[in-house]
Design an enzyme around this catalytic site. Structure first.
Site, PDB file in Angstrom:
ATOM      1  N   SER A  66      51.128   2.785  -7.457  1.00 35.02           N
ATOM      2  CA  SER A  66      51.091   4.286  -7.314  1.00 35.02           C
ATOM      3  C   SER A  66      52.107   4.985  -8.153  1.00 35.02           C
ATOM      4  CB  SER A  66      51.361   4.800  -5.750  1.00 35.02           C
ATOM      5  OG  SER A  66      50.908   6.119  -5.678  1.00 35.02           O
ATOM      6  N   ASP A 212      44.270   3.963  -4.680  1.00 30.00           N
ATOM      7  CA  ASP A 212      45.624   3.857  -4.753  1.00 30.00           C
ATOM      8  C   ASP A 212      45.949   2.409  -4.362  1.00 30.00           C
ATOM      9  OD1 ASP A 212      48.398   3.804  -3.755  1.00 30.00           O
ATOM     10  OD2 ASP A 212      48.421   6.179  -3.769  1.00 30.00           O
TER      11      ASP A 212
END
Length: 484
Positions: A66, A212
């Protein structure tokens, strides 16, 4: 004695070579850096990296998820802490996390829509069934931002050949398994690693939907250890849970779900740390994951966290450390040798090429291409418009790819308007509309609307562009403005 002289000289050479290797730091233990995810809190990673450099600690491998993937890719590709700080503080994060292009980039047809139907809601039809996109934000502006950030290293597709070997971690939405990027397009790898489920559309790559990396592995200790390092520095900027009172809108709810998903895998990764590894956890109580306007605060807190861990980091220091240079960086400026259009939509390639201002044989103009990509996206037919430069002997091939909206092109919508005229009389207009795209290869469409209220209307029309630049068009219509 003379017969032993060559052997003595050879032995002496080996001893000197060994001493030189030690002096140059080649025989020292290798250090890996793990950068966790956490939105704007992840900007603390920049402060951590600055402090590590000041302590002459050389990083030999980086793995991130991320926001950790964003910062890690910047550092691995040769950016300095000062450059990273300048980038993150000046970046328009609000625009990066939105989809709508500026009004000046919209096509004439889309400007008409926004003018005529100011208050509206739309849903998409796909094969006669209502369909929704895969995320609230499709990520067009985000992808373009990432392409710009890593353009200096876009020609490097083997991440082990970056100045610092690098890995980005994403998650397979279908299986939940971690997907580790060690090659490919750097911007796409980072984009996949930070696609928060439901909020951002997943990245489709090799038949998989990627989201993610925090969902599967938010603190990829195992990934960086697999890169052959001896010790690991781990930066955990994990997001605290919201209270029940704070869960008052869709954004904190999505963020809360993501945090809950990451907690288990983070603990699993922390269990892999040994006594010779170092865990850094910056105090970020005042910085939330969406507080990108607090970038400087987060960076400072990351720097201070390293200062608090200096005794444990002392063994990692290396004197006279020389920062790695990106000697593989593309020389600028570069000439564009050809333009390749990869278009999977109903739209003719010539419509897309007509919006590209870059000329073959001319120097690559990044700013102009950004504007052109916005104009292509502003046609309203694509969920993504990406570009990349492919190096060649005579220059770079400019590769432009467009991806048609996977959730359908046909739109049904409603519009509602309340108003007061100059005489003080109130009124309303309530309408429903249907638009069918793809009527022609030049981007024609069929539009019909029924409107009730102060200005009743029934109208159906065809919009048929006559040229690929869409400057001229034919628009036959039928209309009735009588009260029903």
């Amino acid at each position: 004695m003379n017969s032993l002289k060559p052997l003595i000289l050879a032995a002496l050479a080996l001893l000197l070579a060994g001493a030189s290797a030690t002096a140059d730091g080649e025989s020292r233990p290798k250090i890996g850096l793990v950068l966790g995810g956490g939105g704007a809190r992840g900007l603390a990673h920049i402060g951590v990296i600055r402090a590590l450099e000041e302590q002459n600690i050389k990083i030999d491998a980086i793995a991130g998820a991320s926001m950790g993937a964003i910062v890690g890719a910047l550092y691995a590709s040769g950016k300095t802490p000062n450059e990273m700080e300048r980038i993150t503080i000046t970046l328009d994060w609000g625009r990066a996390f939105a989809d709508q292009p500026p009004r000046e980039s919209l096509s004439f047809r889309r400007k008409q829509d926004s003018r005529d139907y100011l208050v509206k809601a739309q849903a998409t039809l796909k094969e006669g069934v209502l369909s929704l996109p895969k995320g609230v934000v499709q990520g067009q502006n985000l992808q373009q931002m990432l392409q710009n950030l890593y353009l200096h290293a876009s020609h490097i597709t083997d991440f082990d050949k970056l100045p610092i070997p690098y890995r980005a971690v994403a998650a397979d939405l279908a299986s939940g398994e971690a997907v580790v990027f060690k090659s490919g397009d750097l911007a796409t790898a980072v984009r996949a690693s930070m696609s928060i489920p439901a909020l951002y559309a997943p990245v489709e790559l090799d038949g998989r939907l990627l989201v993610d990396g925090g969902v599967a592995n938010n603190l990829p200790v195992d990934v960086v250890k697999a890169m052959g390092v001896d010790h690991v520095i781990v930066v955990d900027i994990g997001t605290p849970l919201y209270s029940a009172d704070e869960l008052d809108s869709v954004l904190p709810i999505i963020e809360q779900l993501t945090t809950l998903l990451t907690q288990t895998n983070v603990l699993k990764q922390l269990d892999q740390l040994t006594d010779t590894d170092v865990l850094i956890q910056p105090s970020l109580e005042t910085v939330q994951s969406a507080d990108f306007d607090m970038a400087q605060t987060a960076i400072t807190m990351g720097y201070e966290a390293v200062q608090a861990n200096l005794p444990r980091l002392a063994g990692f220091q290396q004197f006279n450390l020389q920062r790695q240079q990106i000697d593989t960086e593309r020389p600028e400026p570069r000439l564009v040798s050809e333009i390749i259009i990869d278009n999977d939509s109903f739209m003719a390639d010539k419509v897309i090429s007509s919006l590209i201002s870059q000329d073959i044989g001319e120097t690559f103009d990044k700013q102009q291409l950004e504007d052109d990509a916005e104009a292509i996206y502003g046609l309203g037919y694509f969920e993504a418009v990406n570009y990349n430069l492919i190096p060649g002997d005579d220059g770079d091939a400019l590769h432009i790819s467009t991806r048609e909206k996977s959730w359908g092109q046909d739109l049904v919508g409603v519009s509602f308007e309340l108003f007061t005229d100059n005489d003080g009389e109130n009124g309303y207009n309530l309408g429903g509309n249907y638009r069918k795209h793809g009527v022609s290869r030049k981007g024609g469409d069929w539009f019909s609307v029924v409107q009730l209220g102060k200005s009743p209307l029934v109208r159906t029309e065809l919009h048929l562009p006559l040229d690929y630049r869409r400057w001229f068009f034919f628009k036959p219509y039928l209309e009735s403005a009588h009260k029903l």
